[in-house]
Scaffold this active site. Sequence first.
Site, PDB file in Angstrom:
ATOM      1  N   TRP A 187     -60.926 -10.900 -36.205  1.00 10.81           N
ATOM      2  CA  TRP A 187     -61.871 -11.700 -35.439  1.00 10.81           C
ATOM      3  C   TRP A 187     -63.249 -11.007 -35.431  1.00 10.81           C
ATOM      4  O   TRP A 187     -63.340  -9.805 -35.217  1.00 10.81           O
ATOM      5  CB  TRP A 187     -61.376 -11.878 -33.986  1.00 10.81           C
ATOM      6  CG  TRP A 187     -62.366 -12.623 -33.148  1.00 10.81           C
ATOM      7  CD1 TRP A 187     -62.549 -13.971 -33.116  1.00 10.81           C
ATOM      8  CD2 TRP A 187     -63.329 -12.057 -32.247  1.00 10.81           C
ATOM      9  NE1 TRP A 187     -63.575 -14.291 -32.266  1.00 10.81           N
ATOM     10  CE2 TRP A 187     -64.079 -13.133 -31.709  1.00 10.81           C
ATOM     11  CE3 TRP A 187     -63.650 -10.766 -31.859  1.00 10.81           C
ATOM     12  CZ2 TRP A 187     -65.111 -12.950 -30.792  1.00 10.81           C
ATOM     13  CZ3 TRP A 187     -64.683 -10.585 -30.948  1.00 10.81           C
ATOM     14  CH2 TRP A 187     -65.390 -11.676 -30.426  1.00 10.81           C
ATOM     15  N   ASP A 355     -66.652 -25.649 -25.754  1.00 13.02           N
ATOM     16  CA  ASP A 355     -65.546 -25.550 -24.803  1.00 13.02           C
ATOM     17  C   ASP A 355     -66.030 -25.713 -23.355  1.00 13.02           C
ATOM     18  O   ASP A 355     -67.165 -25.357 -23.026  1.00 13.02           O
ATOM     19  CB  ASP A 355     -64.938 -24.147 -24.988  1.00 13.02           C
ATOM     20  CG  ASP A 355     -63.546 -24.037 -24.441  1.00 13.02           C
ATOM     21  OD1 ASP A 355     -63.099 -24.965 -23.762  1.00 13.02           O
ATOM     22  OD2 ASP A 355     -62.912 -22.996 -24.694  1.00 13.02           O
ATOM     23  N   ARG A 435     -54.640 -15.557 -25.790  1.00 19.02           N
ATOM     24  CA  ARG A 435     -55.776 -16.192 -25.119  1.00 19.02           C
ATOM     25  C   ARG A 435     -55.255 -17.221 -24.089  1.00 19.02           C
ATOM     26  O   ARG A 435     -55.774 -18.316 -23.978  1.00 19.02           O
ATOM     27  CB  ARG A 435     -56.707 -16.882 -26.121  1.00 19.02           C
ATOM     28  CG  ARG A 435     -58.160 -16.952 -25.628  1.00 19.02           C
ATOM     29  CD  ARG A 435     -58.991 -17.949 -26.404  1.00 19.02           C
ATOM     30  NE  ARG A 435     -60.396 -17.813 -26.034  1.00 19.02           N
ATOM     31  CZ  ARG A 435     -61.271 -18.794 -26.115  1.00 19.02           C
ATOM     32  NH1 ARG A 435     -60.921 -19.980 -26.539  1.00 19.02           N
ATOM     33  NH2 ARG A 435     -62.519 -18.607 -25.775  1.00 19.02           N
ATOM     34  N   LYS A 469     -66.136 -30.349 -33.381  1.00 14.04           N
ATOM     35  CA  LYS A 469     -65.802 -28.965 -33.753  1.00 14.04           C
ATOM     36  C   LYS A 469     -64.331 -28.773 -33.412  1.00 14.04           C
ATOM     37  O   LYS A 469     -63.955 -28.798 -32.241  1.00 14.04           O
ATOM     38  CB  LYS A 469     -66.687 -27.995 -32.950  1.00 14.04           C
ATOM     39  CG  LYS A 469     -66.348 -26.520 -33.140  1.00 14.04           C
ATOM     40  CD  LYS A 469     -67.351 -25.624 -32.408  1.00 14.04           C
ATOM     41  CE  LYS A 469     -66.981 -24.151 -32.508  1.00 14.04           C
ATOM     42  NZ  LYS A 469     -67.940 -23.286 -31.831  1.00 14.04           N
ATOM     43  N   ASP A 471     -61.186 -26.568 -33.172  1.00 15.45           N
ATOM     44  CA  ASP A 471     -60.899 -25.139 -33.046  1.00 15.45           C
ATOM     45  C   ASP A 471     -59.389 -24.890 -33.006  1.00 15.45           C
ATOM     46  O   ASP A 471     -58.607 -25.814 -32.765  1.00 15.45           O
ATOM     47  CB  ASP A 471     -61.563 -24.631 -31.749  1.00 15.45           C
ATOM     48  CG  ASP A 471     -61.980 -23.173 -31.829  1.00 15.45           C
ATOM     49  OD1 ASP A 471     -61.408 -22.432 -32.645  1.00 15.45           O
ATOM     50  OD2 ASP A 471     -62.882 -22.780 -31.071  1.00 15.45           O
ATOM     51  N   CYS A 519     -62.879 -24.746 -37.416  1.00 11.13           N
ATOM     52  CA  CYS A 519     -63.123 -23.504 -36.682  1.00 11.13           C
ATOM     53  C   CYS A 519     -61.787 -22.980 -36.204  1.00 11.13           C
ATOM     54  O   CYS A 519     -60.889 -23.743 -35.872  1.00 11.13           O
ATOM     55  CB  CYS A 519     -64.040 -23.800 -35.490  1.00 11.13           C
ATOM     56  SG  CYS A 519     -64.257 -22.405 -34.376  1.00 11.13           S
ATOM     57  N   ASP A 541     -67.254 -15.831 -35.310  1.00  6.94           N
ATOM     58  CA  ASP A 541     -67.871 -15.736 -33.984  1.00  6.94           C
ATOM     59  C   ASP A 541     -68.894 -14.609 -33.952  1.00  6.94           C
ATOM     60  O   ASP A 541     -69.652 -14.486 -32.994  1.00  6.94           O
ATOM     61  CB  ASP A 541     -66.803 -15.475 -32.915  1.00  6.94           C
ATOM     62  CG  ASP A 541     -66.157 -16.771 -32.436  1.00  6.94           C
ATOM     63  OD1 ASP A 541     -66.731 -17.848 -32.681  1.00  6.94           O
ATOM     64  OD2 ASP A 541     -65.082 -16.703 -31.820  1.00  6.94           O
TER      65      ASP A 541
HETATM   66  C1  GLA Z   1     -63.640 -19.912 -30.439  1.00  4.30           C
HETATM   67  C2  GLA Z   1     -64.784 -20.369 -31.309  1.00  4.30           C
HETATM   68  C3  GLA Z   1     -66.084 -20.258 -30.561  1.00  4.30           C
HETATM   69  C4  GLA Z   1     -66.018 -21.079 -29.305  1.00  4.30           C
HETATM   70  C5  GLA Z   1     -64.841 -20.640 -28.457  1.00  4.30           C
HETATM   71  C6  GLA Z   1     -64.639 -21.553 -27.277  1.00  4.30           C
HETATM   72  O1  GLA Z   1     -63.683 -18.558 -30.206  1.00  4.30           O
HETATM   73  O2  GLA Z   1     -64.824 -19.613 -32.481  1.00  4.30           O
HETATM   74  O3  GLA Z   1     -67.151 -20.683 -31.361  1.00  4.30           O
HETATM   75  O4  GLA Z   1     -65.902 -22.436 -29.645  1.00  4.30           O
HETATM   76  O5  GLA Z   1     -63.628 -20.639 -29.220  1.00  4.30           O
HETATM   77  O6  GLA Z   1     -63.566 -21.202 -26.519  1.00  4.30           O
END
Ligand code: GLA
Length: 732
Positions: A187, A355, A435, A469, A471, A519, A541
């Site tokens: 990450w 988010d 998480r 987006k 995720d 993502c 990120d």
């Molecule tokens: C992940 C994504 C971020 C953001 C967060 C939100 O880490 O990579 O860009 O959207 O989630 O929780």
Amino acid sequence: MKILLTALACLFPTIGIMAENKIISVDTDKTSMVMQVNPDGKLIHDYYGKKFNGIEPFLIKQYKEQPDNGAGYAPMAYPAYGGLVSIQPALKLTHKDGVQTTDLRYDSHKVTQIDDNREKTEIVLTDPLYDIKVILDYTAYKKEDIITESVTVLNNETGKIAVENIAASYLPLHADDYYLTHFNGIWAAEMQLKEDKLTPGIKSIESKKGLQTTAASNPAFMVSLNQPLNENNGEVYAGALAWSGNFKNTFEIDECDRLHIVAGPNDFASTYYLEPGESLTTPEMIWAYSNTGSGTASRNFHDWVRNYNIAHPEEERAIVLNSWEGAYFDFNEKTITDMIDDAAAIGVEMFVLDDGWFGNGEYARNSDHAGLGDWQVNTEKLPKGIDYLAKYAKNKGLKFGIWIEPEMVNPQSELAQAHPEWIVKSGKRDKIEMRNQLVLDLSNPEVQDFIVTTFDNVLKQSPDISYVKWDANRYISDFGSEYLPEDKQSHFWIDYINGLYAVCDRIREMYPDVTIQLCSSGGARLDMGALKYHDEFWTSDNTNAMDRIFIQYSTNLFYPSLATAAHVSTAPNHQTGLIAPLKFRFDVASSGRLGLELQPKDLKGKEREFAENAIKTYKQIRPIVHHGDLYRLKNPYDGKGWASHQYVSKDKSKAVFFAYSLKYHGRTTYFDTKLQGLDPDKNYRITELNPQGWNKFYGDGQVFPGDYLMNAGISLNIGNPMESTVLLLEEI
Ligand code: GLA
């Protein structure tokens, strides 16, 4: 594709070639993959490399070097375990009667012209003793010089067979040395480029993390023969598995110094049982061969992705302001409308609400502890709903996007209470959270329906949502499915990803025009399988420009810039604390799909002016960055402290050049480079973009011949850490 029935005995009378020999050649404009059916009916891999006229002599070669001659190895096109195959096999089956070996023989093949550019070759192999079919399915993409392969096994036996390992492709190579370039990371440090000289034995690059393919390794790689990978010379085989789940690419050097590459879904805990009449098809393996270094192979991949493996390749990607780093979970309506106001004022084209917008009451998504799964707008934070915000953005001239993570659920959610049976878990063991969240079981069609409905409902909140987006913030650890029967739990890894693709197919049918960003905790799911449903991906990120130079360099070896979301964030950087000049941050992000990841009201005075200008500039160079050819000039991984690359428009009338200094180079050192990919006979006017400070380029506004720029090159006055230069070249 050519078939040469061997009436060659008259051409080579002393050799006495058997009349049944047959050559099957899968051809692109510049490359060929040549296979041959030998007298035993085995399908031999002869060659993959530069295309040339007159492949008939391969028939001689195979006659002299009989495969299965006791050396223990036959360079078959698709080696199944059995016979003398002692390398890592491409296929391993247990037949209905418990027999462990398979003997594949050529049965038939068929060539179909899909269109002017694509030709499909389907080769059917069978086993003389067992009623199975193995179908090798190749597609040649002529002008991109790409060949793809996938494999299907069909069970026609009278009982169940167990497919214990099935590769998408196998490629044998023979050279003195092999250098493997691959990508590894974590990450916020995804896609770190590694190069290893291969030694005898097996090196395996793999994932067992399920949906986060790239949380550690990426399923794409390059093998360079006899020398380390070089941008401009040498023989390179580039491969990428189009699969978003567990994968395994193995590189085995045998006792004869031959390299065997076996690429496909990971066989780990993945035995797949086929009942009579059932079949299993692998994902596609995508190959490019170049004898002019990695640059050509990389550009071929970019062209192929833009022509065949990404949504809306022709559309220019909008400049995004994403709310995450600017607001995190802490926002209300006004926070968002203020951000939209500021974004509009500096030329941003799309606002994305990240988010935190959903979940209510005790499950409100005010942190990552609750709410995932409850995809209803949070009425306390956003009482006027999503449509109000989307319309607000529209009135300001911005498009509107929204974040979702539909494969996941927080235990703290209504969904988790309502459907505990939908959650991935290993039998009676405690579920392991990452998480604070768990994964939904996409092998279950009910869960697939739920995700499609979720997507639909989220989009129905407003006709003005044009971007999503998507995720996925954890990997699958302790797998198990309440949906799959006890004796088919090992189908989980494959069924999950096929379930995900089924969902993506349905969503793309319902919403063909929506932009979808791929993502996963940044760039943890980046592969050709997922990319095809998406318009772009969140690269990492980590928005620190210094780190991004490395991440983007290696990412762009396979995945093109138009899809590489690169956002300018604040300083000090939230992930690393680095304070980088705004120009440097813009110059790095402008070489991908530019966006912002900050609170725009924090950009004040000169900084705001600079940002506004840099956004304007990006709009000017965007078509070149998105659709041009990428030439890498300086590799940041070589430790010399420079990075530089160029995009050249297809007609070579325009180019944009980027250069970055990563460290202090000493007072009298400056940056020298020769440009590439230009037309030697054209003259180019050079304009420096985003200029700032004392180190202006001497050639700003001047005209230079392409020939001069590619041979004499240019010098730049940069050499301190985080200095950068961007130049626009325009034919006059
Ligand atoms: C992940 C994504 C971020 C953001 C967060 C939100 O880490 O990579 O860009 O959207 O989630 O929780």
